[in-house]
Design a protein around this motif. Structure first.
Motif, PDB file in Angstrom:
ATOM      1  N   LYS A   8       0.807  -1.221   0.000  1.00  0.00           N
ATOM      2  CA  LYS A   8       0.000   0.000   0.000  1.00  0.00           C
ATOM      3  C   LYS A   8       0.845   1.279   0.000  1.00  0.00           C
ATOM      4  N   ASN A  57      -0.306   3.736  -2.487  1.00  0.00           N
ATOM      5  CA  ASN A  57      -1.733   4.053  -2.432  1.00  0.00           C
ATOM      6  C   ASN A  57      -1.911   5.380  -1.690  1.00  0.00           C
ATOM      7  N   TYR A  89      -4.712   5.688   0.852  1.00  0.00           N
ATOM      8  CA  TYR A  89      -4.363   5.050   2.128  1.00  0.00           C
ATOM      9  C   TYR A  89      -3.467   5.977   2.947  1.00  0.00           C
ATOM     10  N   LYS A 137      -5.562   8.601   4.492  1.00  0.00           N
ATOM     11  CA  LYS A 137      -6.325   8.048   5.611  1.00  0.00           C
ATOM     12  C   LYS A 137      -5.472   7.996   6.872  1.00  0.00           C
ATOM     13  N   ASN A 194       3.896   9.682  -0.904  1.00  0.00           N
ATOM     14  CA  ASN A 194       3.138   9.682   0.350  1.00  0.00           C
ATOM     15  C   ASN A 194       3.729  10.652   1.377  1.00  0.00           C
TER      16      ASN A 194
END
Length: 252
Positions: A171, A174, A177, A180, A204
């Motif tokens: 992930k 992602n 994600y 989140k 990220n």
């Protein structure tokens, strides 16, 4: 037979040289593309840095001498509530270093202090010593998982903390994600996220920083990993080799 052995050895040498060269290329390429470090970028000396005993006063002094901006050690509590420097539950009764002694030592220096919480049972006692030695503006917590947040807020409300998060390799790309996890950190009142360096990507990291979170990664001990983390734009790297990290950054 001798010819076979000779050519086998030659092949191994060629492969080894190629691998070393490839690693060197990755490191230099990442270094060449590293963006300016964040204004508050820090190097954290992991407990036991530079081959010193873990959770020792020697480790703290060595970390400071290495040029690290932050020194880290683990916190647990004895049955009577005394905070001690210790990683594992079954070893805490044998710890000879109290948090009070460590913080008294650190009061003589100007570096920041990463208190890596392994439990929160008597956290108010640790907060007392942080205040006693006037280190409130220099201390922060890591090791704080979601189930520890309420205790941290209640027992040490003045000390900021990072939320420890886990990013599965499946992930790491992602971004939904990542967002989140960032929202969880913000909802928890954390100043940033703290995670294994293998879970970060440039993308990220950007998501979390855009959300106003600091990004701290652990534990990077190879030049290649340090260079790549810097390239990805993290705000802190935690390492057992702060002198190596300092040297790499000095060449940027």
């Amino acid at each position: 037979m001798r010819k076979i052995i000779f050519w086998s050895v030659c092949s191994l040498i060629i492969i080894s040289v190629a691998v070393i060269s490839a690693i060197g290329f990755v490191c230099s390429d990442a270094a060449n593309r590293i963006p300016p470090l964040s204004e508050n970028f820090t190097i954290t000396a992991h407990t036991g840095c530079e081959k010193t005993p873990e959770n020792s006063l020697e480790s703290i002094v060595k970390g400071i001498a290495s040029g690290a901006n932050v020194v880290e050690f683990d916190i647990r509590f004895l049955e009577d509530g005394t905070p001690v420097l210790c990683h594992d539950e079954d070893e805490k009764s044998y710890s000879s270093v109290t948090a009070s002694a460590a913080l008294a030592l650190l009061a003589q220096y100007s570096c920041k202090v990463n208190l890596d919480l392994k439990e929160t049972s008597h956290l108010e006692n640790l907060a007392y010593f942080v205040e006693l030695y006037d280190l409130g503006d220099r201390c922060f917590f890591t090791g704080v998982s979601a189930d520890m947040v309420d205790d941290v807020k209640e027992k040490a409300p003045e000390i900021p903390y990072y939320l420890n998060i886990k990013v599965p390799l499946t992930k790491k790309h992602n971004l939904a994600y990542a967002k989140k996890l960032g929202s969880q950190a913000l909802d928890a009142g954390a100043i940033g996220v703290n995670l294994n360096y293998k879970g970060v990507t440039k993308e990220n990291v950007s998501v979390w920083k855009d959300m106003g979170l600091l990004v701290s990664v652990y534990t990077l001990n190879r030049a290649m990993d340090i260079n790549l983390a810097l390239y990805k734009g993290v705000d802190n790297i935690t390492t057992l080799k702060p002198s190596l990290a300092k040297k790499i950054i000095g060449k940027l």
